[in-house]
Enzyme design. Structure first.
Site, PDB file in Angstrom:
ATOM      1  N   GLU A   1       5.139  -3.666  12.102  1.00 35.74           N
ATOM      2  CA  GLU A   1       4.113  -2.614  12.071  1.00 35.74           C
ATOM      3  C   GLU A   1       2.904  -3.196  11.359  1.00 35.74           C
ATOM      4  O   GLU A   1       2.991  -3.563  10.188  1.00 35.74           O
ATOM      5  CB  GLU A   1       4.652  -1.381  11.322  1.00 35.74           C
ATOM      6  CG  GLU A   1       5.541  -0.499  12.170  1.00 35.74           C
ATOM      7  CD  GLU A   1       4.863  -0.014  13.430  1.00 35.74           C
ATOM      8  OE1 GLU A   1       3.637   0.142  13.436  1.00 35.74           O
ATOM      9  OE2 GLU A   1       5.560   0.188  14.432  1.00 35.74           O
TER      10      GLU A   1
ATOM     11  N   CYS B   1      -2.743   1.901   6.761  1.00 37.37           N
ATOM     12  CA  CYS B   1      -2.789   1.365   8.127  1.00 37.37           C
ATOM     13  C   CYS B   1      -3.347   2.415   9.081  1.00 37.37           C
ATOM     14  O   CYS B   1      -3.890   2.079  10.123  1.00 37.37           O
ATOM     15  CB  CYS B   1      -1.397   0.937   8.557  1.00 37.37           C
ATOM     16  SG  CYS B   1      -0.181   2.228   8.284  1.00 37.37           S
TER      17      CYS B   1
ATOM     18  N   ASN C   1       0.807  -1.232   0.000  1.00 38.78           N
ATOM     19  CA  ASN C   1       0.000   0.000   0.000  1.00 38.78           C
ATOM     20  C   ASN C   1       0.837   1.278   0.000  1.00 38.78           C
ATOM     21  O   ASN C   1       0.376   2.316  -0.456  1.00 38.78           O
ATOM     22  CB  ASN C   1      -1.008  -0.015   1.155  1.00 38.78           C
ATOM     23  CG  ASN C   1      -0.365   0.015   2.506  1.00 38.78           C
ATOM     24  OD1 ASN C   1       0.746  -0.492   2.679  1.00 38.78           O
ATOM     25  ND2 ASN C   1      -1.022   0.593   3.471  1.00 38.78           N
TER      26      ASN C   1
HETATM   27  P1  NAD Z   1       0.393  -8.917   4.221  1.00 36.34           P
HETATM   28  O1  NAD Z   1       0.612  -9.203   5.664  1.00 36.34           O
HETATM   29  O2  NAD Z   1      -0.503  -9.823   3.458  1.00 36.34           O
HETATM   30  O3  NAD Z   1       1.783  -8.929   3.439  1.00 36.34           O
HETATM   31  C1  NAD Z   1       2.871  -8.115   3.843  1.00 36.34           C
HETATM   32  C2  NAD Z   1       4.167  -8.737   3.341  1.00 36.34           C
HETATM   33  O4  NAD Z   1       4.366  -9.988   4.006  1.00 36.34           O
HETATM   34  C3  NAD Z   1       4.139  -9.059   1.836  1.00 36.34           C
HETATM   35  O5  NAD Z   1       5.411  -8.817   1.296  1.00 36.34           O
HETATM   36  C4  NAD Z   1       3.791 -10.545   1.838  1.00 36.34           C
HETATM   37  O6  NAD Z   1       4.192 -11.201   0.641  1.00 36.34           O
HETATM   38  C5  NAD Z   1       4.588 -11.020   3.048  1.00 36.34           C
HETATM   39  N1  NAD Z   1       4.146 -12.287   3.629  1.00 36.34           N
HETATM   40  C6  NAD Z   1       2.944 -12.901   3.494  1.00 36.34           C
HETATM   41  N2  NAD Z   1       2.936 -14.049   4.218  1.00 36.34           N
HETATM   42  C7  NAD Z   1       4.141 -14.148   4.830  1.00 36.34           C
HETATM   43  C8  NAD Z   1       4.730 -15.093   5.721  1.00 36.34           C
HETATM   44  N3  NAD Z   1       4.065 -16.168   6.135  1.00 36.34           N
HETATM   45  N4  NAD Z   1       5.995 -14.877   6.159  1.00 36.34           N
HETATM   46  C9  NAD Z   1       6.677 -13.764   5.780  1.00 36.34           C
HETATM   47  N5  NAD Z   1       6.168 -12.833   4.924  1.00 36.34           N
HETATM   48  C10 NAD Z   1       4.917 -13.028   4.453  1.00 36.34           C
HETATM   49  O7  NAD Z   1      -0.104  -7.391   4.117  1.00 36.34           O
HETATM   50  P2  NAD Z   1      -0.494  -6.572   2.810  1.00 36.34           P
HETATM   51  O8  NAD Z   1      -1.833  -7.038   2.330  1.00 36.34           O
HETATM   52  O9  NAD Z   1       0.636  -6.523   1.869  1.00 36.34           O
HETATM   53  O10 NAD Z   1      -0.634  -5.088   3.432  1.00 36.34           O
HETATM   54  C11 NAD Z   1      -1.784  -4.665   4.097  1.00 36.34           C
HETATM   55  C12 NAD Z   1      -1.612  -4.752   5.609  1.00 36.34           C
HETATM   56  O11 NAD Z   1      -0.450  -4.032   5.991  1.00 36.34           O
HETATM   57  C13 NAD Z   1      -2.761  -4.110   6.359  1.00 36.34           C
HETATM   58  O12 NAD Z   1      -3.109  -4.907   7.454  1.00 36.34           O
HETATM   59  C14 NAD Z   1      -2.175  -2.788   6.835  1.00 36.34           C
HETATM   60  O13 NAD Z   1      -2.791  -2.236   7.975  1.00 36.34           O
HETATM   61  C15 NAD Z   1      -0.756  -3.155   7.077  1.00 36.34           C
HETATM   62  N6  NAD Z   1       0.120  -1.997   7.052  1.00 36.34           N
HETATM   63  C16 NAD Z   1       0.627  -1.546   8.232  1.00 36.34           C
HETATM   64  C17 NAD Z   1       1.430  -0.410   8.260  1.00 36.34           C
HETATM   65  C18 NAD Z   1       1.985   0.118   9.566  1.00 36.34           C
HETATM   66  O14 NAD Z   1       2.920   0.904   9.539  1.00 36.34           O
HETATM   67  N7  NAD Z   1       1.437  -0.285  10.699  1.00 36.34           N
HETATM   68  C19 NAD Z   1       1.755   0.253   7.068  1.00 36.34           C
HETATM   69  C20 NAD Z   1       1.239  -0.247   5.876  1.00 36.34           C
HETATM   70  C21 NAD Z   1       0.426  -1.381   5.876  1.00 36.34           C
END
Ligand code: NAD
Length: 491
Positions: free
Chosen positions: A249, A283, A151
């Site tokens: 995060e 987020c 995102n």
């Molecule tokens: P996601 O958790 O599906 O994926 C994030 C990353 O983790 C991707 O690169 C994905 O390929 C990887 N991943 C997936 N499964 C994994 C595993 N088992 N082990 C290691 N890595 C793995 O999240 P998303 O859909 O890409 O992003 C949206 C989420 O991110 C929302 O929940 C949002 O709130 C959060 N977000 C948080 C912040 C913050 O600063 N708190 C900022 C941006 C997004």
């Protein structure tokens, strides 16, 4: 036009051993945007080996010189803002104006960490004994892994990469498979800016690569941004192998509290921007409004009117105010949350459906959606939807607002709109969140300020600011005896 992207290891583009995958335009699923190799554990291990080999030399480069490369990247990016924004919009779907804003934000992060090369300080503290100098010094950790979401495909990676590099670490980075070209552009910029081969390595892929980047014993720190479920799994896996330097995060369920004396001209645009900017896929997005009953009717009317007026369309159209959500699958998830709320009788004031008219037919467009009278015990009030869906709940007092604000498992951002100075002072104490806003919307973060959440939103220390760099360094305490005597007996 579509991009053919690859992994980047040891300073070279590498196809790797995984299968080819495709990324389509979220605004038009008929349009191929990028192809990329879906990495495997083996690819991740190759990238880690490259980072291990590059570390000893990179660690000896003086920190100000390491930081100069960060500055070069900032300068290169400044000259390419429109190109970078176009790639971001094509892959992530954001309106161009938002993509440009994110590129600018990332450049500020680079500016900040450029300066950090001169601020990697230790501290001299008096020793108990005479003729002994005691001080602390910060050292790199060696190889660190970064795992990032789609995102904010430019700013989030940069606020991890820049401090990790200034601190002297080498990196293996796995971005989201939704943004392969944006990620490749980042490593290309660093290479063009003079970063030596092997210092920053990129592996495309999904969970398999991510797991290797946590389990591999060469990895000395993991910095993750993404969903709460994945973050918790990463934290558990790291703990099992004794790795404590983990920063996650995670998700949010952020609220704006509107008190009776709030200025609606200030509050309503803040709510609209917070809820529907990036199609709610932030987020820190505003997904709940807790509005005092004395102004609830007026505020809801204004919110609904402005949500209806938003121009939804492809991000590349300059008129567009809200773009698509990231994928068809995610679109279906958002619609399922909407349907679940409708099914239990919650009133949908506007939106609540997919948009398929005309140019939107092949995209993942969800109408800006507002529910009111949302009870605090339902999924819509408590769970992260990560889409353009706003839940309005009426409150009778500040105390009730705080109770409901804190009644969710997340703790990322919250905002209070009021003219009451006493409440403005109390709110940062009362709100169980990492990011507090007063008379402004919930989204926002700045390079020089710590960023992160509490409760289910944040594991480990904050990102950005000086905290961002401390995470990527090992502090050592040093005793230097310049008097020649032995101190062992005294200790
Ligand atoms: P996601 O958790 O599906 O994926 C994030 C990353 O983790 C991707 O690169 C994905 O390929 C990887 N991943 C997936 N499964 C994994 C595993 N088992 N082990 C290691 N890595 C793995 O999240 P998303 O859909 O890409 O992003 C949206 C989420 O991110 C929302 O929940 C949002 O709130 C959060 N977000 C948080 C912040 C913050 O600063 N708190 C900022 C941006 C997004």
């Amino acid at each position: 036009m579509s991009w053919d992207t690859q992994h980047f290891m040891d300073g070279e583009r590498v196809f790797g051993v995984g299968e080819m995958a495709w990324r389509y335009d979220p605004a038009d699923s008929r349009r191929l945007v990028s192809t990329f190799p879906m990495g495997t554990r083996k690819d991740a291990a190759h990238a880690i080996d490259a980072a291990v080999r590059a570390f000893p030399k990179w660690a000896t480069v003086p920190a100000p010189e390491r930081a100069r490369i960060i500055r070069n990247v900032g300068e290169l990016a400044r000259s390419k803002i429109d190109d970078l924004a176009t790639i971001m919009t094509a892959e992530a779907g954001k309106p161009l104006r938002e993509s440009r804003g994110e590129i600018a934000k990332g450049i500020l992060v680079l500016d900040y960490y450029d300066g950090a090369g001169l601020r990697l300080r230790g501290e001299v503290t008096p020793a108990e004994a005479a003729d002994v100098l005691t001080y602390t010094q910060r050292f790199p950790l060696s190889v660190v892994s970064l795992i990032t979401p789609w995102n904010f495909p430019w700013a989030v990676p940069l606020w991890k990469i820049a401090p990790a590099l200034v601190a002297g670490n080498t990196i293996v980075w796995k971005p989201s498979p939704f943004v392969p070209r944006m990620s490749e552009v980042i490593v290309e910029l660093f290479a063009e800016a003079g970063l030596p081969p092997g210092v920053l390595n990129l592996v495309h892929g999904g969970a398999e690569v991510g797991e290797e980047l946590v389990q591999n014993s060469a990895i000395q720190a993991v910095s993750f941004t993404g969903s709460t479920g994945v973050g918790r799994a990463i934290y558990r896996t790291a703990a099992e192998r004794g790795l404590s330097r983990v920063l996650c995060e995670l998700g949010g369920k952020n609220a704006i509290v509107v008190m009776p004396d709030a200025d609606p001209e200030l509050a309503v645009p803040g709510i609209i921007g917070g809820a529907f900017g990036s199609a709610g896929q932030r987020c820190t997005a505003t997904s709940r409004v807790l509005v005092h009953r004395s102004v609830a009717l007026l505020a809801t009317e204004l919110i609904v009117e402005r949500a209806r007026a938003l121009k939804v369309g492809p991000g590349l159209d300059p008129e567009t105010q809200m773009g698509p959500v990231v994928s068809d699958e995610h679109c279906r998830r958002v619609l399922a949350s909407i349907d679940a709320a409708k099914a239990i009788g919650i009133r949908c004031c506007t939106g609540g459906h997919r948009l398929t008219d005309g140019a939107l037919e092949y995209g993942n467009f969800v109408a800006p959606t507002v529910f009111d009278g949302v009870p605090p015990d339902c999924g819509l009030f408590r769970e992260e939807v990560f889409g353009p869906v706003l839940a309005i709940t009426t409150i009778g007092s500040y105390a009730e607002a705080i109770e409901l604000l804190n009644a969710v498992e997340y703790g990322h951002a919250a905002s209070l709109y009021t003219e009451d100075r006493r409440l403005l002072d109390r709110f940062p104490h009362d709100a169980q969140v990492g990011m507090v806003h007063l008379n402004e919307p919930t989204p926002g973060g700045e390079a020089q300020l710590p960023f992160g959440g509490m409760k289910a939103t944040g594991i480990g220390p904050r990102e950005m600011g000086d905290e961002g760099i401390l995470f990527f360094t090992q502090e050592k305490t040093i005793f230097r005896n310049f008097g020649g005597g032995s101190l062992l007996s005294a200790r």
